[in-house]
Write an enzyme that holds these catalytic residues in place. Structure first.
Site, PDB file in Angstrom:
ATOM      1  N   SER A 219       0.671  -1.064   0.040  1.00 29.76           N
ATOM      2  CA  SER A 219       0.054   0.154   0.040  1.00 29.76           C
ATOM      3  C   SER A 219       0.873   1.095  -0.080  1.00 29.76           C
ATOM      4  O   SER A 219       1.687   1.409  -0.877  1.00 29.76           O
ATOM      5  CB  SER A 219      -0.806  -0.083   1.244  1.00 29.76           C
ATOM      6  N   GLU A 349      -8.911  -5.177  -4.336  1.00 30.43           N
ATOM      7  CA  GLU A 349      -8.353  -4.163  -3.776  1.00 30.43           C
ATOM      8  C   GLU A 349      -9.078  -3.085  -2.790  1.00 30.43           C
ATOM      9  O   GLU A 349      -9.314  -3.917  -1.903  1.00 30.43           O
ATOM     10  CB  GLU A 349      -7.760  -3.070  -4.727  1.00 30.43           C
ATOM     11  N   HIS A 463      -7.651  -5.612  -0.674  1.00 34.11           N
ATOM     12  CA  HIS A 463      -6.437  -4.925  -0.174  1.00 34.11           C
ATOM     13  C   HIS A 463      -6.052  -5.706   1.300  1.00 34.11           C
ATOM     14  O   HIS A 463      -6.714  -5.759   2.134  1.00 34.11           O
ATOM     15  CB  HIS A 463      -6.714  -3.430   0.159  1.00 34.11           C
TER      16      HIS A 463
END
Length: 566
Positions: A219, A349, A463
């Site tokens: 990230s 994501e 994510h």
């Protein structure tokens, strides 16, 4: 020897060490009975503790090692100062506080510590020289840490690597920039550089190879890793890079300062904002807790923007500068570290960021009514770009209002804006300018756990979900056992990571544990990537229409653009 070197060149990878990266046979030793391990670094002696991997292998942890002086008092809003030697034995048997942030776990401004986890220590002059993986934690430059509770080594240390995790300064304390000599900025990024310098000087004492360091970021950690490719401060300190679910090569805004944010921060904590000198004097004495806890007061819509405190193009006041030009300028010029790259995304994501909006009628009304204001903050481009907003509305929503049925298209917009496009463009550009290879992936495996499960029960791969199989987050998930169905994915991912750390190639040869796949490097022509699902499979061209739209809306800056150079 010459024949061996020729063979290594022919198979296309760089070997850090010739020993195998797979785990050894299980040890029956009870870690409680093992005496605390001690190492001697250039700064002093450190005591750690022994632990076990999830399959029972012994490893050694050294937690909370101070790698720079405490960034407090006169050192607040200053570049990090290398740690001074100490006398006596430093107790590294427990995690230290995270950096200031809204959190239920301990935080403190004195937070610049790192953790070292290793399978084997030097003994009687023998140094195992395992490859080192330095993991830069996620959290939007405002939250989380590298502490063991979030980045537990119990899966990755099944492989013979040395894992280093770090804390770096966050939010205003890490990134406040006034555009002048009072606060040039980039302190959190310079903390990361100092951690790499510490590794170069000290990691051999822990069985690590200072000449075989993989910089791995997730990230905003991936954004950080990408920036280190271009920073003059970072050159020579790493030898491979993993840019995961975030990158610095997309649509991101690149400011020269964050004076407006600094003034807003000053007002929040009761400081004047009409004069930079008076403002900085007050902010230097403001409560670190108040600064860290003010995060939510910077939001514009819900939890957006996700990113506001960040790196800047750093003006020259005689200091060592982290970032001197836009990374997209550096990459086009080829002025970057030429090392092997592993990069990719998860399938869905940041889809979970869409959920609070599509499940709330009031939020939907505001989101649709104020799109021209909200979109640039939420999707990370210059404010006032109404034409871009209109194009995104047309592409993702067919010019229809966002509704309760818009979870997936709104989730795709978040995914592409905040992670996917930057990773994709990075893979394309890096594959053109580097002599080394770029390995591109998408993680699609749906395991027992996820960071997002909607009430409908639909399964997404969002994510952080891939990190479930590399690190144990004991704050949120149970530890896998070797009999869990997901243990197969733990073996696959940790093997890919370790192979990349050893060889600069995640699949140096066919292997049953990796489904006999050979990961072909990405090029602009073949567009190949590895689908990490139930099986590892090579495919071509990730989300082509979506990323083509972003390339159209956000063309590359000109290499002659002087506004992109500090």
């Amino acid at each position: 020897m010459w024949t061996l070197l020729v063979l290594l060149v022919q198979v296309g990878f760089i070997l850090c060490k010739s020993s195998e990266s797979s785990g050894s046979s299980s040890s029956e030793e009870d870690h409680i009975s093992i005496p605390p391990p001690h190492v001697t670094t250039q700064h002093g002696t450190i005591k750690g503790l022994a632990d076990k991997t999830y399959k029972g292998e012994t490893f050694y942890s050294f937690k909370g090692i101070r790698y720079v002086e405490a960034p407090v008092g006169d050192l607040r809003f200053k570049a990090p100062v290398p740690v001074k030697p100490w006398t006596g034995v430093y107790d590294a048997s427990y995690d230290r506080p995270a950096c200031p942030q809204p959190a239920s776990f301990p935080t403190d401004e004195d937070c610049l510590f790192l953790n070292v986890h290793t399978r084997k220590l030097p003994k009687r002059g023998k140094n195992p020289k395992y490859p080192v993986i330095l993991y830069i934690h996620p959290g939007s430059f405002t939250t989380r840490s590298g502490n063991t509770a979030m980045v537990g080594p119990h899966y990755l240390l099944e492989r013979k690597v040395v894992l280093v995790t770090i804390n770096y300064r966050l939010s205003a304390l890490g990134f406040l920039s006034t555009g002048d000599e009072l606060s040039p900025g980039n302190y959190g990024m310079k903390d990361q550089v100092e951690a790499m310098r510490w590794i170069k000087e000290n990691i051999a004492a822990f069985g690590g190879d200072p000449d075989c360091v993989t910089l791995a970021g997730y990230s905003v950690g991936g954004v950080s890793a990408a920036l280190h490719l271009t920073s003059p401060m970072s050159r020579g300190l790493f030898h491979r890079v993993m840019i995961m679910s975030g990158s610095a090569f997309g649509n991101g805004i690149m400011p020269r300062d964050q004076l407006d944010l600094a003034k807003r921060q000053a007002r929040i904590v009761g400081c004047p904002d009409d004069n930079n000198g008076d403002m900085m004097k007050c902010l230097k004495n403001a409560s670190a807790e108040a600064l860290g806890n003010s995060l939510e007061q910077f939001r514009v819509f819900g939890t957006d923007p996700q990113f506001f405190w960040q790196f800047v193009l750093e003006p020259d006041y005689g200091q060592e500068r982290f970032l001197i030009e836009h990374p997209l300028i550096s990459i086009q010029k080829g002025d970057i570290a030429d090392v092997p790259i592993m990069t990719g995304v998860t399938h869905d994501e940041l889809l979970f960021l869409a959920y609070p909006t599509v499940t709330n009628e009031t939020a939907l009304e505001v989101f649709n009514r104020d799109a021209n204001k909200i979109f640039p903050y939420s999707f990370y481009y210059e404010r006032g770009s109404d034409a871009i907003t209109a194009e995104l509305q047309k592409f993702y929503f067919n010019n229809k209002p966002v509704s309760s049925n818009s979870l997936e298209p709104l989730g795709q917009l978040y995914a592409d804006a905040l992670a996917g496009f930057a990773v994709n463009r990075g893979a394309q550009l890096l594959s053109k300018v580097l002599k080394n290879k770029v390995y591109y992936y998408i993680f699609t495996y749906k395991g027992s756990y996820s960071h997002f499960t909607p009430e409908s029960g639909a399964k997404y791969v969002v994510h952080f979900d891939d990190q479930l199989y590399v690190f144990w987050n004991s704050l949120s998930f149970p530890k896998f056992t070797k009999r869990d169905p997901d243990a197969t994915m733990v073996k696959k991912l940790t093997t890919l990571y370790a192979n990349f750390a050893y060889y600069g190639n995640p699949t140096p040869k066919e292997s049953k544990k990796l489904d006999q796949v050979i990961w072909t490097p990405f090029t602009e022509q073949n567009k190949l990537y590895l689908d990490v699902g139930d099986r590892l499979t090579m495919k071509s061209d990730i989300f082509p229409e979506r990323y083509a739209k972003w390339r159209e809306l956000f063309p590359l800056p000109s290499a002659n653009d002087r506004t992109a150079v500090a």
